[in-house]
Design a protein around this motif. Structure first.
Motif, PDB file in Angstrom:
ATOM      1  N   HIS A 294      -8.131 -22.300 -61.326  1.00 45.64           N
ATOM      2  CA  HIS A 294      -7.490 -20.934 -61.919  1.00 45.64           C
ATOM      3  C   HIS A 294      -6.041 -20.936 -62.032  1.00 45.64           C
ATOM      4  N   GLY A 295      -5.303 -21.758 -61.536  1.00 46.56           N
ATOM      5  CA  GLY A 295      -3.896 -21.470 -61.399  1.00 46.56           C
ATOM      6  C   GLY A 295      -3.453 -20.538 -60.152  1.00 46.56           C
ATOM      7  N   TRP A 296      -2.659 -19.687 -60.464  1.00 46.99           N
ATOM      8  CA  TRP A 296      -1.843 -18.729 -59.573  1.00 46.99           C
ATOM      9  C   TRP A 296      -3.201 -17.434 -59.467  1.00 46.99           C
ATOM     10  N   VAL A 297      -3.657 -17.119 -58.534  1.00 46.00           N
ATOM     11  CA  VAL A 297      -4.754 -16.015 -58.408  1.00 46.00           C
ATOM     12  C   VAL A 297      -4.300 -15.143 -57.351  1.00 46.00           C
ATOM     13  N   PHE A 298      -4.692 -13.680 -57.439  1.00 46.90           N
ATOM     14  CA  PHE A 298      -4.466 -12.807 -56.667  1.00 46.90           C
ATOM     15  C   PHE A 298      -5.550 -12.592 -55.474  1.00 46.90           C
ATOM     16  N   GLY A 299      -5.212 -12.487 -54.038  1.00 48.38           N
ATOM     17  CA  GLY A 299      -6.274 -12.343 -53.156  1.00 48.38           C
ATOM     18  C   GLY A 299      -6.908 -11.197 -53.216  1.00 48.38           C
ATOM     19  N   MET A 300      -6.242  -9.961 -53.528  1.00 45.41           N
ATOM     20  CA  MET A 300      -6.985  -8.711 -53.875  1.00 45.41           C
ATOM     21  C   MET A 300      -6.424  -8.519 -55.503  1.00 45.41           C
ATOM     22  N   PRO A 301      -7.352  -7.728 -56.228  1.00 50.76           N
ATOM     23  CA  PRO A 301      -7.082  -7.392 -57.512  1.00 50.76           C
ATOM     24  C   PRO A 301      -5.599  -6.974 -57.369  1.00 50.76           C
ATOM     25  N   GLU A 302      -4.710  -7.381 -58.283  1.00 49.46           N
ATOM     26  CA  GLU A 302      -3.300  -6.771 -58.424  1.00 49.46           C
ATOM     27  C   GLU A 302      -3.318  -5.271 -58.952  1.00 49.46           C
ATOM     28  N   PRO A 303      -2.220  -4.521 -58.444  1.00 51.07           N
ATOM     29  CA  PRO A 303      -2.403  -3.113 -58.161  1.00 51.07           C
ATOM     30  C   PRO A 303      -2.214  -2.371 -59.755  1.00 51.07           C
ATOM     31  N   LEU A 304      -1.709  -3.119 -60.652  1.00 48.00           N
ATOM     32  CA  LEU A 304      -1.513  -2.614 -61.905  1.00 48.00           C
ATOM     33  C   LEU A 304      -2.636  -2.500 -62.830  1.00 48.00           C
ATOM     34  N   TYR A 305      -3.498  -3.501 -62.929  1.00 46.46           N
ATOM     35  CA  TYR A 305      -4.621  -3.464 -64.083  1.00 46.46           C
ATOM     36  C   TYR A 305      -5.940  -3.949 -63.409  1.00 46.46           C
ATOM     37  N   GLY A 306      -5.699  -4.423 -61.665  1.00 51.58           N
ATOM     38  CA  GLY A 306      -7.060  -5.157 -61.429  1.00 51.58           C
ATOM     39  C   GLY A 306      -7.450  -6.657 -61.586  1.00 51.58           C
ATOM     40  N   LEU A 307      -6.447  -7.164 -62.221  1.00 52.95           N
ATOM     41  CA  LEU A 307      -6.516  -8.587 -62.530  1.00 52.95           C
ATOM     42  C   LEU A 307      -6.582  -9.523 -61.238  1.00 52.95           C
ATOM     43  N   THR A 308      -7.344 -10.500 -61.523  1.00 54.73           N
ATOM     44  CA  THR A 308      -7.628 -11.436 -60.337  1.00 54.73           C
ATOM     45  C   THR A 308      -6.863 -12.705 -60.530  1.00 54.73           C
ATOM     46  N   LYS A 309      -6.489 -12.985 -61.611  1.00 52.76           N
ATOM     47  CA  LYS A 309      -5.954 -14.177 -61.870  1.00 52.76           C
ATOM     48  C   LYS A 309      -4.394 -14.101 -62.782  1.00 52.76           C
ATOM     49  N   LEU A 310      -3.360 -14.679 -62.532  1.00 55.84           N
ATOM     50  CA  LEU A 310      -2.121 -14.623 -63.106  1.00 55.84           C
ATOM     51  C   LEU A 310      -2.155 -14.876 -64.591  1.00 55.84           C
ATOM     52  N   HIS A 311      -2.960 -15.693 -65.011  1.00 58.57           N
ATOM     53  CA  HIS A 311      -3.153 -16.044 -66.517  1.00 58.57           C
ATOM     54  C   HIS A 311      -3.428 -14.770 -67.157  1.00 58.57           C
ATOM     55  N   GLN A 312      -4.374 -13.841 -66.716  1.00 59.22           N
ATOM     56  CA  GLN A 312      -4.740 -12.875 -67.354  1.00 59.22           C
ATOM     57  C   GLN A 312      -3.536 -11.914 -67.631  1.00 59.22           C
ATOM     58  N   LEU A 313      -2.497 -11.929 -66.953  1.00 61.23           N
ATOM     59  CA  LEU A 313      -1.363 -11.182 -67.211  1.00 61.23           C
ATOM     60  C   LEU A 313      -0.487 -11.711 -68.354  1.00 61.23           C
ATOM     61  N   TYR A 314      -0.437 -13.024 -68.450  1.00 62.30           N
ATOM     62  CA  TYR A 314       0.282 -13.798 -69.453  1.00 62.30           C
ATOM     63  C   TYR A 314      -0.551 -13.276 -70.933  1.00 62.30           C
ATOM     64  N   THR A 315      -1.935 -13.201 -70.540  1.00 63.58           N
ATOM     65  CA  THR A 315      -2.573 -13.018 -72.103  1.00 63.58           C
ATOM     66  C   THR A 315      -2.192 -11.599 -72.187  1.00 63.58           C
ATOM     67  N   LYS A 316      -2.188 -10.734 -71.180  1.00 67.31           N
ATOM     68  CA  LYS A 316      -2.270  -9.442 -71.645  1.00 67.31           C
ATOM     69  C   LYS A 316      -0.814  -9.184 -72.249  1.00 67.31           C
ATOM     70  N   ALA A 317       0.082  -9.998 -71.958  1.00 64.27           N
ATOM     71  CA  ALA A 317       1.314  -9.620 -72.510  1.00 64.27           C
ATOM     72  C   ALA A 317       1.310 -10.195 -74.041  1.00 64.27           C
ATOM     73  N   LYS A 318       0.943 -11.439 -74.210  1.00 60.73           N
ATOM     74  CA  LYS A 318       0.622 -12.143 -75.317  1.00 60.73           C
ATOM     75  C   LYS A 318      -0.627 -12.818 -75.286  1.00 60.73           C
ATOM     76  N   PRO A 319      -1.690 -12.160 -76.325  1.00 60.71           N
ATOM     77  CA  PRO A 319      -3.040 -12.739 -76.341  1.00 60.71           C
ATOM     78  C   PRO A 319      -3.240 -14.224 -76.550  1.00 60.71           C
ATOM     79  N   ASP A 320      -2.335 -14.606 -77.493  1.00 60.17           N
ATOM     80  CA  ASP A 320      -2.350 -16.200 -77.912  1.00 60.17           C
ATOM     81  C   ASP A 320      -1.158 -16.985 -77.195  1.00 60.17           C
ATOM     82  N   TYR A 321      -0.934 -16.651 -76.131  1.00 58.30           N
ATOM     83  CA  TYR A 321      -0.103 -17.389 -75.311  1.00 58.30           C
ATOM     84  C   TYR A 321      -0.233 -18.696 -75.114  1.00 58.30           C
ATOM     85  N   SER A 322       0.533 -19.811 -75.402  1.00 58.76           N
ATOM     86  CA  SER A 322       0.624 -21.089 -75.058  1.00 58.76           C
ATOM     87  C   SER A 322       1.629 -21.549 -74.233  1.00 58.76           C
TER      88      SER A 322
END
Ligand SMILES: N[C@@H](CCC(=O)N[C@@H](CS)C(=O)NCC(=O)O)C(=O)O
Length: 319
Positions: free
Chosen positions: A88-116
């Protein structure tokens, strides 16, 4: 290890087929800037930005060091990812504090949904506009160096105007040959690509060793950005790059000037506290399963980084 393609995560290793076995690092996808101008799109503000880092990663380590040195710890919070970077690439041990995400790629798609592109650390996040300001450490450390000075009152300058040309020159030499040079060795998939990278790396380290015999730091008799950019590779070298990435002509321990210089930088301010050898060794040896399929992490080496460094004597004797 994988990447996003139009917002969808694919688990895939670096493709070196097109480049004759040579590892080529992708350019960062987010290159905005925080500024001390209150009307800028990303103005410097206390508490507004969040930094996602890995303690293993040399690029993220630069950002962590500047956050410490520039007195930003009360103004920019951090989240540290797990050292293990697997399917899954970089992941969080505990959900990260801002949005409760568990994977870093979710933060990238939150910033840019069609990110490549690849999903890398460090990431500098803006809580207000909910986007990534930058995922390029070279830019992030420049912002940390000066954009928050009025807020922190810390005016230490690691990129002073009169030394910029020389700092840029060293950076341009050290990035391909040393910082990325160790990765060019470790991720090469042909003998030729590996040997080219290895030769470049040790020629560069030999040259820096000679320079440090008569200069306390890379540029201008003071610690600059160029030193910190070099440091985060040197501090990982004997523990990881020497063995895991096959950078094994010489250890940093075998270079008297580089060894003491690394110790001096390690002992500077709170830099030692930003350096975590558990994360460093665990990440590389456990995550790169095509290099180390057993995922066994070495116990050594034993490093002496805390005894008093000899830089003053070294530089004086060779002058
Ligand atoms: N140009 C970036 C490079 C950052 C980078 O490549 N970070 C590595 C960790 S050491 C990463 O996150 N790699 C994940 C990947 O390539 O998939 C910077 O300096 O910030």
């Amino acid at each position: 290890m994988g990447k996003l393609i139009e917002g969808v995560w694919y688990d895939q290793w670096y493709d070196t087929k097109q480049s004759k076995g040579r590892f080529q690092r992708e350019d960062a996808g987010f290159r905005d800037h925080i500024s001390d101008d209150a009307n800028a799109p990303f103005p410097a503000e206390s508490g507004r930005y969040h930094l996602y880092v890995s303690l293993a990663c040399p690029w993220a380590h630069r950002a962590l060091i500047f956050r410490e040195l520039k007195g930003l710890t009360d103004h920019i919070d951090i989240t540290v990812v797990c050292p293990d970077m697997l399917q899954h690439g970089w992941v969080f041990g505990m959900p990260e504090p801002l949005y409760g995400l568990t994977k870093l790629h979710q933060l990238y798609t939150k910033a840019k949904p069609d990110y490549s592109g690849r999903v890398t650390v460090p990431v500098l996040w803006d809580k207000q506009t909910e986007t990534i300001v930058s995922n390029e450490s070279a830019d992030i450390i420049r912002m940390f160096n000066s954009a928050f000075n009025e807020i922190t009152g810390n005016h230490d300058d690691f990129y002073p105007q009169h030394l910029r040309e020389q700092i840029d020159e060293w950076n341009a030499f050290i990035y391909p040959n040393v910082n990325n040079g160790v990765y060019r060795c470790g991720f090469a998939t042909t003998q030729e690509a590996y040997e080219d990278a290895y030769d470049d790396l040790f020629a560069a380290l030999d040259k820096i060793e000679r320079h440090l015999a008569t200069h306390r730091y890379l540029v201008g008799g003071q610690i600059t950005e160029a030193d910190w950019r070099l440091f985060t590779t040197l501090i990982r070298f004997d523990a990881v790059y020497f063995g895991h990435f096959k950078c094994n002509a010489r250890r940093i321990q075998d270079y008297p000037n580089l060894r003491e210089y690394t110790k001096e930088l390690y002992q500077y301010g709170k830099v030692a506290q930003t350096t975590d050898f558990y994360h460093i060794k665990r990440h590389y040896y456990f995550s790169h399963t095509m290099i180390n399929p057993t995922q066994v992490v070495p116990k050594g080496p034993q490093l002496d980084l805390s005894s008093p460094h000899q830089r003053e004597q070294q530089v004086q004797t060779s002058l």
